[in-house]
Write a protein that holds these residues in place. Sequence first.
Motif, mmCIF file in Angstrom:
data_model
loop_
_atom_site.group_PDB
_atom_site.id
_atom_site.type_symbol
_atom_site.label_atom_id
_atom_site.label_comp_id
_atom_site.label_asym_id
_atom_site.label_seq_id
_atom_site.Cartn_x
_atom_site.Cartn_y
_atom_site.Cartn_z
ATOM 1 N N UNK A 141 0.734 -1.265 0.005
ATOM 2 C CA UNK A 141 0.036 -0.005 -0.098
ATOM 3 C C UNK A 141 0.905 1.105 -0.042
ATOM 4 N N UNK A 142 2.195 1.054 0.303
ATOM 5 C CA UNK A 142 3.185 2.084 0.219
ATOM 6 C C UNK A 142 3.626 2.751 1.557
ATOM 7 N N UNK A 143 2.781 2.002 2.524
ATOM 8 C CA UNK A 143 3.408 2.344 3.876
ATOM 9 C C UNK A 143 4.753 1.775 4.055
ATOM 10 N N UNK A 144 5.583 2.355 4.981
ATOM 11 C CA UNK A 144 7.047 2.119 5.353
ATOM 12 C C UNK A 144 7.365 1.956 6.652
ATOM 13 N N UNK A 145 8.159 0.795 6.910
ATOM 14 C CA UNK A 145 8.919 0.625 8.454
ATOM 15 C C UNK A 145 10.474 1.064 8.011
ATOM 16 N N UNK A 146 10.730 1.815 8.944
ATOM 17 C CA UNK A 146 12.340 2.122 8.793
ATOM 18 C C UNK A 146 13.041 1.940 10.221
ATOM 19 N N UNK A 188 16.250 1.523 14.964
ATOM 20 C CA UNK A 188 16.352 3.179 14.756
ATOM 21 C C UNK A 188 14.959 3.694 15.422
ATOM 22 N N UNK A 189 14.910 4.921 15.490
ATOM 23 C CA UNK A 189 13.801 5.583 15.783
ATOM 24 C C UNK A 189 13.361 6.256 14.355
ATOM 25 N N UNK A 190 12.247 6.934 14.263
ATOM 26 C CA UNK A 190 11.933 7.191 12.875
ATOM 27 C C UNK A 190 12.647 8.477 12.432
ATOM 28 N N UNK A 202 6.705 4.013 9.865
ATOM 29 C CA UNK A 202 7.323 5.267 9.787
ATOM 30 C C UNK A 202 6.594 6.201 9.039
ATOM 31 N N UNK A 203 6.292 5.720 7.899
ATOM 32 C CA UNK A 203 5.794 6.473 6.822
ATOM 33 C C UNK A 203 4.550 6.016 6.416
ATOM 34 N N UNK A 204 3.276 6.626 6.715
ATOM 35 C CA UNK A 204 2.024 6.280 6.115
ATOM 36 C C UNK A 204 1.705 6.177 4.642
ATOM 37 N N UNK A 205 0.871 5.342 4.184
ATOM 38 C CA UNK A 205 0.847 5.122 2.847
ATOM 39 C C UNK A 205 0.589 6.610 2.191
ATOM 40 N N UNK A 206 -0.324 7.377 2.803
ATOM 41 C CA UNK A 206 -0.735 8.661 2.174
ATOM 42 C C UNK A 206 0.650 9.644 1.822
ATOM 43 N N UNK A 207 1.885 9.375 2.325
ATOM 44 C CA UNK A 207 2.961 9.992 1.894
ATOM 45 C C UNK A 207 3.965 9.398 1.223
ATOM 46 N N UNK A 208 3.453 8.070 0.538
ATOM 47 C CA UNK A 208 4.058 7.541 -0.583
ATOM 48 C C UNK A 208 4.113 8.241 -1.750
#
Length: 130
Positions: A24-29, A38-40, A85-91
């Motif tokens: 969906x474009x969400x990311x785990x960093x 790591x933190x975000x 870390x990054x929700x899909x709406x920011x992809x």
Amino acid sequence: HGIPGMASVQNFVALQSTVEMALDGSANSEFVSGRFISGPGGAPDFAFGASIATGGRSIIAMPSTAAKGTASRIVHRLTEGAPTTLPSYLADIVVTEHGAVELRAKSLSERTQLLIGIAHPDHRDALRSP
């Protein structure tokens, strides 16, 4: 300074990497192999700043695999217990060694197909299966 500062820069580009990206474009960093690495950091702020800057773009560049090619970094869903870390709406733009795709303003089914297209060829069939 901060997000307002980034957003005021025309054509601002945020270039980042991630551990894994869901279809969906969400990311785990932040989380890998059952532990936090790591933190975000500034990732959410930079991606958001780029998303609201005039002409801004957020680029996630990453290798398509981990663990010497045995694990895809493009996954159905983020690892259980991992933060988003990054929700899909920011992809926006995602790059691997197999190409680059633009996810901004794409539907879930379009995002899925585009991300499978830049996954490592050895993992594409598994990503096509539910």
